[in-house]
Design an enzyme around this catalytic site. Structure first.
Site, PDB file in Angstrom:
ATOM      1  N   GLY A 228       0.683  83.121  12.577  1.00 18.54           N
ATOM      2  CA  GLY A 228       1.624  82.150  12.055  1.00 18.54           C
ATOM      3  C   GLY A 228       2.432  82.839  10.974  1.00 18.54           C
ATOM      4  CB  THR A 229       4.748  85.325  11.289  1.00 20.42           C
ATOM      5  OG1 THR A 229       3.558  85.757  11.924  1.00 20.42           O
ATOM      6  CG2 THR A 229       5.284  86.442  10.436  1.00 20.42           C
ATOM      7  CB  THR A 230       7.626  82.884   7.142  1.00 23.77           C
ATOM      8  OG1 THR A 230       6.984  81.628   7.395  1.00 23.77           O
ATOM      9  CG2 THR A 230       9.056  82.618   6.705  1.00 23.77           C
TER      10      THR A 230
ATOM     11  CB  THR B 269       5.041  79.016  12.346  1.00 26.18           C
ATOM     12  OG1 THR B 269       4.505  79.856  11.314  1.00 26.18           O
ATOM     13  CG2 THR B 269       4.346  79.357  13.660  1.00 26.18           C
TER      14      THR B 269
END
Length: 325
Positions: free
Chosen positions: A49-51, A180
């Site tokens: 789950g990455t930004t 995400t």
């Protein structure tokens, strides 16, 4: 054969990145079919789950990402670097499944190194790295869950930023975000990005974009890692730990008396448990000799004994006792 399951690898000791014309081994596909046939559940893939955010500024490119790796409700790692070096002048930030992302970066790095040696050890153009990666992703038709932001500087000191998705589609953009938490990060980028940003303003913009994405996404968190690629081919890494914010106390809602106009008032009689209703004696009440007026506790003309028995039923419910046999 692997535990009685046929495989496509001719040599089991070979690297999975060298098996097959595409550069990948599909042994896991046959393994998964064999596991399902034998009634065994498939292993879970570790998803990130990455930004990730990228910005072009006047003098280089900045790519930023968080450092949290998630697998469902578990956080396997809090200090994972999601920005990879493909060449000395090309870097990529990845969002997607960890295994697919790592394999994609290794194959792309190997292909670019071969290209650099075959072209007289010149600096590989950023567009070439993006083309190699998008062709590889398009070949797998979106089955490789890896979204990439590619940024770098060419030999002519021009900066480039590409946004490539898992299906092979790509965009040439001045700023972008993936992962995400990309929606919250993109809102900051669209509001504050300008064409002639200096390095300090661009650094603060990317850091704030990733921070906002982390605040609005449970799967992103921990640290913010920045990679600054300058036009003179120098690279600077920066990592900052996000501080936990104290919850903001909401202001109490105070409504002054008289703010709302009272249009009408209706009063209802409420009889507490164990008490009978008392009829109001008003000018419109019936005479004492009127037999149609019910007595308290005797609304249906019951006798006194039945009225007392009915009065007892108005009490609170009693607990039932269970008979032990």
């Amino acid at each position: 054969m692997f535990n009685g399951i046929p495989t496509m690898m001719k040599y089991a000791a070979r690297s999975p990145y060298q098996c097959g014309p595409s550069g990948f081994s599909f042994d896991n596909c046959l393994r998964n079919k064999g596991l399902i046939k034998n009634g065994i559940s498939l292993p879970n893939c570790i998803g990130t789950g990455t930004t990730v955010a990228g910005v072009i500024y006047d003098g280089g490119v900045i790519i930023g990402a968080d450092s949290r790796v998630t697998s469902g409700h578990i956080i396997p790692s809090k200090k994972n670097r999601k920005i990879y070096q493909l060449q000395s002048n090309i870097f990529a930030g990845v969002a997607g499944i960890a295994q697919d992302s790592a394999a994609l970066m290794e194959v792309t790095r190997a292909q670019l190194e071969l290209h650099r040696m075959n072209t007289g050890f010149r600096k590989v153009p950023v567009r070439c790295a993006n083309q190699v990666m998008r062709q590889l992703l398009y070949r797998f038709d979106g089955k490789m869950v890896a979204n990439v932001i590619i940024g770098g500087v060419d030999a002519d000191f021009k900066t480039h930023l590409f946004c490539t998705r898992s299906d092979g589609t790509t965009d040439t953009v001045p700023f972008t975000s993936l992962g995400t938490g990309c929606m919250a990060a993109m809102s900051v980028l669209e509001a504050r990005w300008e064409e002639d940003l200096d390095e300090e303003s661009a650094r603060d913009l990317v850091r704030d974009a990733v921070t906002v994405g982390v605040d609005n996404d449970l799967q992103s968190g921990n640290n913010v890692c920045l990679c600054i690629i300058r036009s003179d081919f120098s690279v600077y890494w920066e990592e900052r730990v996000l501080k936990k914010k104290t919850p903001v106390q909401a202001f109490p809602l105070i409504i002054k008396p008289g703010s709302t106009t009272i249009l009408s008032t209706i009063e209802h009689m409420v009889a507490p448990w164990g008490e009978a209703l008392e009829w109001d004696e008003g000018p419109d009440s019936r005479q004492d000799g009127d037999s149609s007026r019910p007595e308290p506790g005797n609304s249906r003309g019951d006798t006194g004994e039945r009225a007392n028995r009915r009065h007892e039923y108005l009490g609170p419910p009693k607990a039932k006792r269970r008979r032990l046999e």
